[in-house]
Design an enzyme around this catalytic site. Structure first.
Site, short mmCIF file in Angstrom:
data_model
loop_
_atom_site.label_atom_id
_atom_site.label_comp_id
_atom_site.label_asym_id
_atom_site.label_seq_id
_atom_site.Cartn_x
_atom_site.Cartn_y
_atom_site.Cartn_z
N HIS A 123 0.87 -1.18 0.00
CA HIS A 123 0.00 0.00 0.00
C HIS A 123 0.91 1.23 0.00
O HIS A 123 2.02 1.18 0.55
CB HIS A 123 -0.85 -0.05 1.28
CG HIS A 123 -1.91 1.00 1.38
ND1 HIS A 123 -1.63 2.29 1.74
CD2 HIS A 123 -3.25 0.93 1.19
CE1 HIS A 123 -2.77 2.98 1.78
NE2 HIS A 123 -3.76 2.18 1.45
N ASP A 200 3.15 -4.80 8.02
CA ASP A 200 1.91 -4.04 7.88
C ASP A 200 0.77 -5.05 8.04
O ASP A 200 0.50 -5.87 7.16
CB ASP A 200 1.88 -3.38 6.50
CG ASP A 200 0.60 -2.60 6.26
OD1 ASP A 200 -0.35 -2.76 7.05
OD2 ASP A 200 0.54 -1.86 5.26
N GLN A 203 -4.39 -5.45 6.93
CA GLN A 203 -5.38 -6.37 6.33
C GLN A 203 -5.28 -7.77 6.94
O GLN A 203 -5.81 -8.72 6.38
CB GLN A 203 -5.19 -6.45 4.81
CG GLN A 203 -5.37 -5.14 4.08
CD GLN A 203 -6.79 -4.60 4.12
OE1 GLN A 203 -7.74 -5.28 4.52
NE2 GLN A 203 -6.97 -3.34 3.73
N LYS A 226 -10.39 -0.58 10.49
CA LYS A 226 -10.51 -1.77 9.64
C LYS A 226 -10.79 -3.00 10.49
O LYS A 226 -10.86 -4.12 9.96
CB LYS A 226 -9.22 -1.98 8.85
CG LYS A 226 -8.96 -0.92 7.79
CD LYS A 226 -7.71 -1.24 7.02
CE LYS A 226 -7.16 -0.07 6.25
NZ LYS A 226 -7.91 0.27 5.04
N1 PMP Z 1 -1.69 -0.81 4.71
C1 PMP Z 1 -2.63 -1.54 4.10
C2 PMP Z 1 -2.29 -2.92 3.61
C3 PMP Z 1 -3.91 -1.01 3.92
O1 PMP Z 1 -4.85 -1.72 3.30
C4 PMP Z 1 -4.18 0.29 4.39
C5 PMP Z 1 -5.55 0.92 4.21
N2 PMP Z 1 -6.17 0.68 2.99
C6 PMP Z 1 -3.16 0.99 5.04
C7 PMP Z 1 -1.93 0.42 5.18
C8 PMP Z 1 -3.38 2.37 5.58
O2 PMP Z 1 -4.33 2.35 6.60
P1 PMP Z 1 -4.92 3.73 7.17
O3 PMP Z 1 -5.40 4.49 5.98
O4 PMP Z 1 -6.02 3.27 8.07
O5 PMP Z 1 -3.82 4.40 7.90
#
Ligand code: PMP
Length: 406
Positions: A123, A200, A203, A226
């Protein structure tokens, strides 16, 4: 025990909602989940019953808030089996957690010519902060690739590592492809070279059992919103051996030991990294979300969601001209696809009008799009409150839209 789906669905008010006079089907859980009544109640309780700035006042309300916030630190510690409570830092989310490490670890340990390794499927939140650090320190970002099935080519990690490599940052699950990465193997390889690893778990943590001691990771990040908790709160787990050597990220109240105009000394961990008034309402709401996950049982969630995902895959395969992105042995949470030449935005827009929420676009992972030379995908992402009936409606809708737009 298994998931009592009708009871569970009653706990989530938004699941009862209709849009465009149709029952609403929410398949965008990887972007953000819904929150159960228990989380809403916890947040309301704070403002009604014991609102006070934690860690500061000697008065009753402040102390009550402090007790509740610190109890959530214990809950997070248990959720991920962290060895010590002070290794849990509250942030605003996964993004802020990664920025904290990139900045602070970077200040302490990254110098000109050093190298940082991320994967090709990250991401943007796990790419850009490292790029910013590389820019600042004249360091170099290296990329571990994935193959066309979405499998991370871990066998190439050893070749990427050099005596200049200072950290490896990788996702546990791809938010685009749902691929589950062999992070334990990555950690073992990196640790053979004394290189720390950041995972990370944005997910992962809401879908699977998490054990940072078993994994051996040095850092882990995730977001509350999430995992059925409030927005604006997230966590960073870090081994104290690193956190203690890292300088603060933000300066302000609570992160200090002693302030004079000549010099400031800093608090111990975790408070050194928690400047300012914390998001105490959201932190306490996150505690209620963790309780909810425990009540259902993460093992039950895992089994139920796997059945859901397998069913969705099997049914989607009956859609003519479908192409999946991410087809490895271990998949989790999300399915990304395209149908023929249909633009993902068109498909998403028509599905929306049929009461079905999916995500379309690059999902904040443009390098994944570049890998497949596409602009975007349609992504359906699931939670334990989704059902096979919803999947049936979704498949019918995908077939209908495909026939219309073909
Ligand atoms: N890492 C991953 C794998 C994600 O899916 C996301 C959110 N889509 C993030 C980081 C970032 O999360 P946030 O926007 O809640 O900080």
């Amino acid at each position: 025990m298994s998931i009592n789906i009708s009871k569970v669905r009653n706990d989530f008010p938004l699941l009862q909602k209709e849009v465009y006079e149709k029952p609403y089907i929410y398949f965008d859980n990887a972007a953000t989940t819904y929150r159960p009544l228990q989380v809403l109640a916890a947040e309301e309780q704070i403002y009604r019953e014991f609102n006070g700035n934690p860690h500061r006042g000697a008065h009753y309300m402040s102390n009550q808030t402090t007790v509740h916030v610190e109890a959530v630190r214990d809950k997070v510690q248990q959720l991920i089996n962290a060895p010590a409570r002070e290794e849990i830092i509250f942030t605003r989310g996964a993004t802020e957690s990664i920025n904290l490490v990139a900045y602070s670890f970077g200040e302490a340990f990254i110098h000109e010519g050093d190298e940082i390794i991320v994967s090709e499927m990250e991401h943007h939140a796990n790419i850009v902060p490292w790029q910013m650090l590389c820019e600042r320190k004249k360091a170099k970002l290296k990329v571990l690739p994935f193959d066309n099935s979405g499998r991370l080519m871990v066998e190439e990690l050893e070749g990427l590592i050099s005596d200049k490599t200072r950290i490896v940052a990788v996702t546990m699950v791809s938010n685009v492809m749902g691929v589950v990465n062999p992070v334990k193997q990555i950690i073992e390889t990196a640790h053979q070279h004394n290189i720390p690893v950041l995972l990370d778990a944005a997910q992962w943590v809401q879908h699977h059992k998490t054990d940072v001691q078993e994994l051996g990771c040095d850092f882990m990040v995730f977001s509350g919103h999430k995992m059925y908790g409030p927005t604006g709160v997230g966590c960073l787990y870090g081994k104290s051996k690193w956190l203690e050597k890292m300088p603060p990220f933000l300066g302000g109240g609570e992160m200090i030991d002693k302030v004079t105009f000549d010099k400031t000394t800093f608090n111990t961990i975790p408070y050194k990294f928690e400047a300012g008034t914390p998001n105490f309402t959201q932190i306490i709401g996150l505690g209620a979300a963790i309780d909810y996950i425990h009540e259902l049982g993460i093992e039950n969630i895992e089994v139920y969601e796997k059945e859901l995902l397998d069913y969705a895959y099997s049914q989607l395969q009956t859609v003519q001209g479908i192409r999946f992105f991410g087809e490895t042995e271990k998949q989790s949470g999300v399915i990304s696809f395209l149908v023929g030449n249909i633009h993902p935005y068109d498909m998403g827009m028509f599905l929306d009008k049929m009461g079905i929420a999916v995500r379309t676009g690059h999902h904040c992972a443009e390098p994944v799009m570049d890998h497949f030379a596409i602009h975007g995908t349609i992504r359906a992402s699931f939670a334990f409150y989704n059902t096979n009936n919803e999947i049936d409606t979704f498949i019918q809708a995908v077939k209908k839209v495909s026939a219309m737009l073909a």
